[in-house]
Design a protein around this motif. Sequence first.
Motif, PDB file in Angstrom:
ATOM      1  N   ASP A 284       1.030  -1.275  -0.208  1.00 53.70           N
ATOM      2  CA  ASP A 284      -0.523   0.021   0.162  1.00 53.70           C
ATOM      3  C   ASP A 284       0.823   1.077  -0.173  1.00 53.70           C
ATOM      4  O   ASP A 284       0.464   2.146  -0.893  1.00 53.70           O
ATOM      5  N   ALA A 285       1.325   0.673   0.801  1.00 49.91           N
ATOM      6  CA  ALA A 285       2.489   2.361   1.033  1.00 49.91           C
ATOM      7  C   ALA A 285       3.644   2.517  -0.929  1.00 49.91           C
ATOM      8  O   ALA A 285       3.654   3.684  -0.771  1.00 49.91           O
ATOM      9  N   THR A 286       4.170   1.350  -0.812  1.00 54.84           N
ATOM     10  CA  THR A 286       4.718   1.488  -2.165  1.00 54.84           C
ATOM     11  C   THR A 286       3.773   2.383  -3.371  1.00 54.84           C
ATOM     12  O   THR A 286       4.773   3.426  -4.132  1.00 54.84           O
ATOM     13  N   TYR A 287       2.719   1.459  -3.617  1.00 55.76           N
ATOM     14  CA  TYR A 287       1.569   2.038  -4.287  1.00 55.76           C
ATOM     15  C   TYR A 287       1.176   3.986  -3.542  1.00 55.76           C
ATOM     16  O   TYR A 287       1.025   4.397  -4.966  1.00 55.76           O
ATOM     17  N   GLY A 288       0.947   3.987  -3.506  1.00 54.14           N
ATOM     18  CA  GLY A 288       1.043   5.552  -2.753  1.00 54.14           C
ATOM     19  C   GLY A 288       1.970   6.494  -2.992  1.00 54.14           C
ATOM     20  O   GLY A 288       2.108   7.200  -3.530  1.00 54.14           O
ATOM     21  N   PHE A 289       2.835   6.072  -2.686  1.00 61.25           N
ATOM     22  CA  PHE A 289       4.317   6.972  -3.502  1.00 61.25           C
ATOM     23  C   PHE A 289       3.629   7.128  -4.528  1.00 61.25           C
ATOM     24  O   PHE A 289       4.368   8.066  -4.975  1.00 61.25           O
TER      25      PHE A 289
ATOM     26  N   ASP B 281      -2.393  -9.299  -6.725  1.00 64.19           N
ATOM     27  CA  ASP B 281      -3.894  -8.659  -6.155  1.00 64.19           C
ATOM     28  C   ASP B 281      -4.817  -8.890  -7.016  1.00 64.19           C
ATOM     29  O   ASP B 281      -4.401  -9.254  -8.137  1.00 64.19           O
ATOM     30  N   THR B 282      -6.085  -9.387  -6.230  1.00 65.19           N
ATOM     31  CA  THR B 282      -7.421  -9.826  -6.860  1.00 65.19           C
ATOM     32  C   THR B 282      -8.431  -8.500  -7.271  1.00 65.19           C
ATOM     33  O   THR B 282      -9.268  -8.575  -8.442  1.00 65.19           O
ATOM     34  N   ALA B 283      -8.891  -7.922  -6.479  1.00 63.67           N
ATOM     35  CA  ALA B 283      -9.444  -6.823  -6.413  1.00 63.67           C
ATOM     36  C   ALA B 283      -9.841  -4.852  -5.459  1.00 63.67           C
ATOM     37  O   ALA B 283      -9.005  -5.788  -4.556  1.00 63.67           O
ATOM     38  N   HIS B 284      -9.890  -4.361  -6.479  1.00 65.79           N
ATOM     39  CA  HIS B 284      -9.601  -2.846  -5.135  1.00 65.79           C
ATOM     40  C   HIS B 284     -10.567  -3.111  -3.746  1.00 65.79           C
ATOM     41  O   HIS B 284     -12.041  -2.930  -4.210  1.00 65.79           O
ATOM     42  N   ILE B 285     -10.102  -2.546  -3.192  1.00 65.75           N
ATOM     43  CA  ILE B 285     -11.266  -1.967  -1.854  1.00 65.75           C
ATOM     44  C   ILE B 285     -11.092  -0.953  -1.503  1.00 65.75           C
ATOM     45  O   ILE B 285     -10.041   0.142  -1.531  1.00 65.75           O
ATOM     46  N   LEU B 286     -11.836  -0.999  -0.492  1.00 66.75           N
ATOM     47  CA  LEU B 286     -12.088   0.900  -0.163  1.00 66.75           C
ATOM     48  C   LEU B 286     -11.168   0.644   1.315  1.00 66.75           C
ATOM     49  O   LEU B 286     -10.900  -0.636   2.013  1.00 66.75           O
ATOM     50  N   PRO B 287     -10.302   2.064   1.284  1.00 65.84           N
ATOM     51  CA  PRO B 287      -8.989   1.324   2.862  1.00 65.84           C
ATOM     52  C   PRO B 287      -9.724   1.313   3.887  1.00 65.84           C
ATOM     53  O   PRO B 287     -10.183   2.099   4.283  1.00 65.84           O
ATOM     54  N   GLN B 288      -8.786   0.893   5.018  1.00 65.29           N
ATOM     55  CA  GLN B 288      -8.997   0.799   6.756  1.00 65.29           C
ATOM     56  C   GLN B 288      -8.733   2.365   7.270  1.00 65.29           C
ATOM     57  O   GLN B 288      -7.640   1.940   6.921  1.00 65.29           O
ATOM     58  N   PHE B 289      -9.491   2.592   8.562  1.00 67.95           N
ATOM     59  CA  PHE B 289      -8.809   3.554   9.157  1.00 67.95           C
ATOM     60  C   PHE B 289      -7.662   2.456  10.483  1.00 67.95           C
ATOM     61  O   PHE B 289      -8.475   2.623  11.452  1.00 67.95           O
TER      62      PHE B 289
ATOM     63  N   LEU C 242      -3.243   3.179   6.431  1.00 68.86           N
ATOM     64  CA  LEU C 242      -3.511   4.183   5.564  1.00 68.86           C
ATOM     65  C   LEU C 242      -2.986   5.751   5.921  1.00 68.86           C
ATOM     66  O   LEU C 242      -2.192   5.832   5.298  1.00 68.86           O
ATOM     67  N   LEU C 243      -2.346   5.694   7.171  1.00 71.69           N
ATOM     68  CA  LEU C 243      -1.726   6.336   7.172  1.00 71.69           C
ATOM     69  C   LEU C 243      -0.363   6.346   6.968  1.00 71.69           C
ATOM     70  O   LEU C 243       0.113   7.822   5.951  1.00 71.69           O
ATOM     71  N   ILE C 244       0.278   5.388   7.055  1.00 71.32           N
ATOM     72  CA  ILE C 244       1.922   5.742   5.982  1.00 71.32           C
ATOM     73  C   ILE C 244       1.214   6.277   4.801  1.00 71.32           C
ATOM     74  O   ILE C 244       2.430   5.958   3.921  1.00 71.32           O
ATOM     75  N   THR C 245       0.415   5.075   4.577  1.00 73.68           N
ATOM     76  CA  THR C 245       0.095   5.446   2.655  1.00 73.68           C
ATOM     77  C   THR C 245       0.113   6.317   2.420  1.00 73.68           C
ATOM     78  O   THR C 245       0.824   7.157   1.797  1.00 73.68           O
TER      79      THR C 245
ATOM     80  N   SER D  12       2.254  11.843   0.164  1.00 70.82           N
ATOM     81  CA  SER D  12       2.439  12.471  -0.045  1.00 70.82           C
ATOM     82  C   SER D  12       4.149  13.817  -0.558  1.00 70.82           C
ATOM     83  O   SER D  12       4.359  14.206  -1.783  1.00 70.82           O
ATOM     84  N   VAL D  13       4.873  12.089   0.038  1.00 75.89           N
ATOM     85  CA  VAL D  13       6.812  12.175  -0.389  1.00 75.89           C
ATOM     86  C   VAL D  13       5.876  12.301  -2.078  1.00 75.89           C
ATOM     87  O   VAL D  13       7.281  13.073  -3.089  1.00 75.89           O
ATOM     88  N   GLY D  14       5.761  11.463  -2.627  1.00 78.57           N
ATOM     89  CA  GLY D  14       5.238  11.481  -4.557  1.00 78.57           C
ATOM     90  C   GLY D  14       5.181  12.909  -4.249  1.00 78.57           C
ATOM     91  O   GLY D  14       5.581  13.591  -5.826  1.00 78.57           O
ATOM     92  N   CYS D  15       4.283  13.458  -3.798  1.00 76.49           N
ATOM     93  CA  CYS D  15       3.520  14.618  -4.587  1.00 76.49           C
ATOM     94  C   CYS D  15       4.647  15.396  -4.178  1.00 76.49           C
ATOM     95  O   CYS D  15       4.953  16.183  -5.398  1.00 76.49           O
ATOM     96  N   GLY D  16       5.123  15.660  -2.818  1.00 74.40           N
ATOM     97  CA  GLY D  16       6.341  16.514  -3.273  1.00 74.40           C
ATOM     98  C   GLY D  16       7.617  16.336  -3.978  1.00 74.40           C
ATOM     99  O   GLY D  16       8.072  17.640  -4.382  1.00 74.40           O
TER     100      GLY D  16
END
Length: 350
Positions: free
Chosen positions: A105-110, A306-314, A318-321, A326-330
Motif C-alpha cells: 500500500d505504501a509503495t503504490y501510495g508513493f 492482487d485480485t480486487a480494489h477495496i476501500l481503505p480501513q482507518f 492508511l496513515l503510512i500510505t 504526500s512524499v511522492g507528490c512533493g
Amino acid sequence: MNILRHTVNGFLIGVANIIPGMSGGTLALVLGIYERLIAALRNIGLPTVKTGLRALTFKKRAFKGALAELRRVDAGFLALLGLGAIAAVLLTSKLIVYLLNHHHDATYGFFCGLILTSILIPARMLDRFGGKELLVLLIAVALIIGISIGTGSQENVGIDNPANVARGPVARDALPSLKSLCAMLTCGALAISAMILPGISGSFLMLAFGVYFPLLNAINGVTAGASALVATRQMPNAAVWGDVLTLAAFALGCLFGVVAFTRLLNYLLHRYRNLTIAFLIGLMVGSLYGLWPFREFTIVDGERVDTAHILPQFDASLLITLVLFSVGCGFSVLAQSERIRSLVHQHPST
C-alpha cells in the motif's frame, strides 16, 4: 553532469518498468525527456544498420560515418538511459518485489502521488484544451481502465490454475509452432509499444494477451538449461531450444515495435501535438486506477497477487500510505520546480 543525469533517469525508468501498473513512458514524461527519447528511437533504422556494418570493414571513412550516425540517433543519450535501466533491473528488482509483497500500500501510495502531480507536466505542454482534447483524454482514461480490468480477470484465471504460475520450466516435447512464434512476435511488438506509452504497463498487457506466464516459463527453462550445461556439460533438449526460440521471437517483436511505434508516435506529436498530448494525459490519469494502493490479494508461490480494489480501513497502514503519497507528490513538485528553474536559466528573459 549530463552523463550522471541521463544514467539516473534511465535507472528511474528501469525501476518504473519493474513496478506492475507503472510505465517507463510515464517516468520519461515526469523527467522531461519523453520527446527526446521518442525522437532518438525514431531515428534508428536501416541506415543505422548499414553504417554499423560498414564500420566492421575497419576503414577510417567507415568509422567517421559510424560516428556521425551515432550522433544523429543520439546514441550517447540512449546508451546512458539503457545502462541505467539495466542497472535498475539488476540492482532493484528484488527490492521492488519485497516492497510490493510486504509494503504494497505504501509503495503504490508513493507512485500514486508521483503520477498525480506529474500530470501537470504534459498539461503545461498544451497550447489549448477544448472539446476535442477532452474527448481524446476521456477515451484514453477509459482505455487504460478497461485494460486494467481485463488484466485483472486474466490474473485471476492464472491464480485459479496453479500450473500457470509455476516458477519452474514446463516440460515440452516439441519446438513451438510457427503460429505460437508469430503470436510471441506480435505480443512483443505490442508490449514494448505499451511500455513506451505513459500509463500503460507492458507486463499487464502481456498478462492480458496470455503470454506473461509462458514467457516466465521460457525464461526459467533457458536458465535451467544454461545451469545444466555449465554443471554437467549436457546439451539442452528440445524444450530448452523451444524456450530460446520463444524468447527470441518476443525480443524480435520488441525491436520491431520500438522502430515502428516510435515513428508513429513521433509523427503524431508533430502533426497532432495537442491531441496526442491530451491522449498521453488521459493515459496517466487512467493509470491511477491501476495504481490504487488498497487491494484484496492472495499469496501464490510466496508472492502477492492482487485480485480486487477495496476501500481503505482507518489504521496505521492508511496513515503510512498517505504519508508516502504526500512524499511522492512533493518529489514530483520538486522535480518540476527544478526543471522550470533550469529552463529559465537556459533561456533568461530579456
